[in-house]
Design a protein around this motif. Structure first.
Motif, mmCIF file in Angstrom:
data_model
loop_
_atom_site.group_PDB
_atom_site.id
_atom_site.type_symbol
_atom_site.label_atom_id
_atom_site.label_comp_id
_atom_site.label_asym_id
_atom_site.label_seq_id
_atom_site.Cartn_x
_atom_site.Cartn_y
_atom_site.Cartn_z
ATOM 1 N N GLN A 77 0.653 -1.225 0.096
ATOM 2 C CA GLN A 77 -0.111 -0.120 0.055
ATOM 3 C C GLN A 77 0.996 1.231 0.024
ATOM 4 N N GLY A 78 0.601 2.297 -0.753
ATOM 5 C CA GLY A 78 1.350 3.364 -0.947
ATOM 6 C C GLY A 78 0.530 4.608 -1.217
ATOM 7 N N THR A 79 1.104 5.785 -1.323
ATOM 8 C CA THR A 79 0.567 7.201 -1.621
ATOM 9 C C THR A 79 1.208 7.551 -2.723
ATOM 10 N N VAL A 80 0.565 8.135 -3.813
ATOM 11 C CA VAL A 80 0.896 8.772 -4.862
ATOM 12 C C VAL A 80 1.646 10.028 -4.546
ATOM 13 N N ARG A 81 3.024 10.279 -4.713
ATOM 14 C CA ARG A 81 3.581 11.528 -4.381
ATOM 15 C C ARG A 81 3.628 12.296 -5.455
ATOM 16 N N SER A 82 3.932 11.899 -6.629
ATOM 17 C CA SER A 82 4.104 12.853 -7.856
ATOM 18 C C SER A 82 3.873 12.211 -9.199
ATOM 19 N N ILE A 83 3.655 12.795 -10.308
ATOM 20 C CA ILE A 83 3.113 12.255 -11.286
ATOM 21 C C ILE A 83 4.142 12.896 -12.668
ATOM 22 N N GLU A 84 4.724 12.097 -13.128
ATOM 23 C CA GLU A 84 5.838 12.849 -14.149
ATOM 24 C C GLU A 84 4.962 12.960 -15.546
ATOM 25 N N HIS A 85 4.837 14.293 -15.828
ATOM 26 C CA HIS A 85 3.991 14.535 -17.012
ATOM 27 C C HIS A 85 4.443 14.078 -18.308
ATOM 28 N N GLY A 86 5.600 13.940 -18.508
ATOM 29 C CA GLY A 86 6.244 13.562 -19.694
ATOM 30 C C GLY A 86 6.078 12.111 -20.123
ATOM 31 N N THR A 87 6.271 11.252 -18.955
ATOM 32 C CA THR A 87 6.027 10.040 -19.176
ATOM 33 C C THR A 87 4.874 9.267 -18.756
ATOM 34 N N GLY A 88 4.381 9.978 -17.787
ATOM 35 C CA GLY A 88 2.990 9.298 -16.872
ATOM 36 C C GLY A 88 3.371 8.619 -15.852
ATOM 37 N N ASN A 89 4.700 8.321 -15.543
ATOM 38 C CA ASN A 89 5.034 7.466 -14.620
ATOM 39 C C ASN A 89 4.351 8.128 -13.243
ATOM 40 N N LEU A 90 4.365 7.069 -12.383
ATOM 41 C CA LEU A 90 3.900 7.438 -10.816
ATOM 42 C C LEU A 90 5.015 7.224 -9.912
ATOM 43 N N VAL A 91 5.309 8.357 -8.938
ATOM 44 C CA VAL A 91 6.093 7.904 -7.924
ATOM 45 C C VAL A 91 5.517 7.791 -6.560
ATOM 46 N N ILE A 92 5.421 6.694 -6.140
ATOM 47 C CA ILE A 92 4.695 6.200 -4.875
ATOM 48 C C ILE A 92 5.493 6.250 -3.609
ATOM 49 N N ALA A 93 5.268 6.593 -2.546
ATOM 50 C CA ALA A 93 5.797 6.732 -1.355
ATOM 51 C C ALA A 93 5.273 5.355 -0.498
ATOM 52 N N LEU A 94 6.366 4.722 0.052
ATOM 53 C CA LEU A 94 5.894 3.383 0.810
ATOM 54 C C LEU A 94 6.106 3.656 2.311
#
Length: 545
Positions: A142-159
């Protein structure tokens, strides 16, 4: 200074969840670097930090050698000089530590080793994170979305509240699902590797094992082991198929996964953004498994062709063809992934047009089963040939040659060379065996065994439906003598003659006819002549042979 250093180390260990030994080792390495930088020593320098008092000392390590072997005075010392420093370690080959701590080393060490200590602490923290998460690979986190890379659409998730960071690439996200910053997300940890800036954790919501973990979480029977997941085929965001089976009697695998009123499966559907899930029952029979996998479409017949690149021909009613194929072939693709067979779906009209009517399908299925049975018999014969001794092979070889003449074995034995089945007995060296006692008893047993083999062969040929012109008569005397079914003795001769006459008259009332469906000769009752000639009905068939 020393007490403040110990307090700082303890505070770092508590905040970063690190072991004190790791931080102390990093501090000692930093002290060695500071000493060499400020005092230019090129010897073997070691630093020691007392974890109780916080005292810091610098030592140089020397190896004790003979005076003639001294090549580097910075790392080697003679036994005489070593005895003056430490008499306990003055033998050749011992190591001696000489203290080199400067007077103002505390201030220099604090200034020069600050960055080194921080760097080592960061590395230790990364290693601790990697060790904690490497055991959780293949599980749900389980994690929380920290940021979204607008160029690639990848999600950075904090655990775990920001202790570690993971990335979810665009292909690993469910199509049509939109996650916002600070949104809670449940994902499958697909991979974790070491990186230059710490461990790299990859998450996925499209992995098929995520569906497996969700089923294990929602269905207690799967966690307990009474229900087993055999295969999963998934097209994320659209549809999935799961094959399950019960490992305990009395357990409904499909009902356990669906739950009462579909509560269990509905929770999984909601978690996967409305992805439809078909739960089917796994079957060891490939034909039934393929038919079950094509649910919700009804299947008329399934024919498997392993020799044709594992192709499964599926025949469905005309009104079920589009449902069996699915939207853009989705149902057929999922069935192919789930079962491992190439799926060829045909309607009943198309099958009849191509000559695959019901009779032809039964004929193909019968041929395949006959071929499989022949292959099983060949494998059994090979195992017998490998296990039996050479004298026994001489007795078994004629039986294999005679069985090869049967129609059931002709196609299978055509591809097997003689050296593979029949060993070369002429070149074999037979082991000598002592002659057993009582030769008369052995001769009687051998004769009875040969007679039993011949009778068993006749019975097997009769049950297999052999219709050639060879003699397949039944020896009643041999049968009664071997199997203990002898006739009653002392009967009346007149009653015996009457029984023979009745038997002959019964034989005159019967006619021998070849049954196409049963593939053997049967006896039927003769009917009285009518205007249309002699006739017989299907119900008059009697399997007398």
């Amino acid at each position: 200074m020393n007490k403040q250093l110990l307090m700082a180390i303890n505070q770092i260990c508590a905040e970063r969840n690190l072991k004190p030994q790791v931080v102390i080792a990093a501090v000692e390495q930093a002290l060695v670097s500071a000493y060499r930088r400020n005092f230019g020593s090129s010897g073997d320098v070691q630093a020691r930090l007392d974890p109780e008092t916080g005292d810091m000392r610098i030592y140089e390590r020397y190896v004790v050698v003979t005076p003639d072997e001294i090549e580097d005075p910075k790392t080697q010392i003679s036994p005489t000089d070593a005895a003056a420093i430490d008499p306990r370690h003055a033998t050749v080959g011992d190591e001696v530590l000489i203290e080199r701590t400067p007077n103002d080393f505390g201030r220099i060490a604090a200034q020069a080793a600050k960055q080194v200590i921080l760097q080592r602490i960061r590395e230790a923290e990364r290693d601790a994170v990697y060790e904690d998460y490497v055991d959780r690979e293949g599980e749900l986190v389980q994690g929380t979305v920290r940021s979204i890379e607008h160029g690639t659409g990848n999600l950075v998730i904090a655990l775990d509240g920001g202790r570690a960071e993971a990335v979810m690439h665009r292909p690993d996200q469910i199509p049509g699902e939109r996650l916002r910053v600070n949104a809670s997300v449940l994902a499958y940890m697909s991979e974790i590797v070491r990186g230059p800036r710490g461990p790299m954790i990859h998450l996925s919501r499209t992995h098929r094992n995520m569906l497996r973990r969700l089923l294990e979480k929602e269905v207690p029977e799967i966690k307990q082991g009474s229900v087993e997941i055999k295969a999963i085929a998934r097209e994320p965001g659209s549809r999935s198929k799961v094959a399950v089976t019960a490992t305990q009697s009395g357990v409904d695998p499909v009902g356990s996964c669906v739950g009462m009123r579909g509560v269990r499966i509905q929770n999984i559907v909601n978690e996967l953004n409305g992805e439809k899930i078909d739960v089917i029952e796994w079957d060891a029979d490939g034909e039934r498994f393929v038919a079950n996998a094509l649910s919700p479409a009804r299947v008329t017949d399934v024919l498997l062709f392993p020799e044709l690149d594992r192709t499964a021909m599926v025949i469905v009613p005309d009104n079920q063809l589009s449902l069996a194929i699915g939207k853009e072939g989705q149902n057929a693709r999922l069935v192919a992934k789930l079962t491992g067979w190439r799926i060829d779906i045909k309607s009943e009209t198309e099958a009849v047009a191509e000559g695959m009517d019901e009779l032809e399908r039964q004929h193909v299925r019968m041929e395949r089963r006959t071929r499989e049975h022949a292959e099983d018999l060949l494998d059994a014969a090979r195992r017998i040939l490998e296990e039996e001794t050479l004298p026994d092979l001489a007795a078994i070889t004629p039986e294999i040659e005679e069985a090869a003449a049967a129609d059931a074995f002709a196609d299978a034995l055509a591809q097997v060379t003689a050296p593979e089945v029949i060993p070369d007995l002429d070149s074999a060296i037979l082991p000598e065996k002592p002659i057993p006692a009582m030769p008369e008893v052995d001769e009687i047993k051998a004769a009875e065994e040969a007679e039993a083999r011949a009778l068993a062969q006749k019975l097997s040929r009769a049950m297999a439906g052999v219709t050639d012109d060879e003699d397949t008569g039944f020896d009643a005397d041999a049968f009664s003598r071997i199997f203990g079914g002898g006739a009653a003795e002392g009967g009346d001769e007149e009653e015996g003659e009457a029984a023979d006459k009745k038997k002959k008259s019964r034989r005159k009332d019967r006619q021998m006819v070849y049954d196409e469906e049963a593939k053997r000769v049967v006896a039927v009752k003769r009917r009285k002549p009518t205007r249309g000639g002699r006739q017989f009905d299907a119900e008059d068939f009697e399997s007398d042979l």
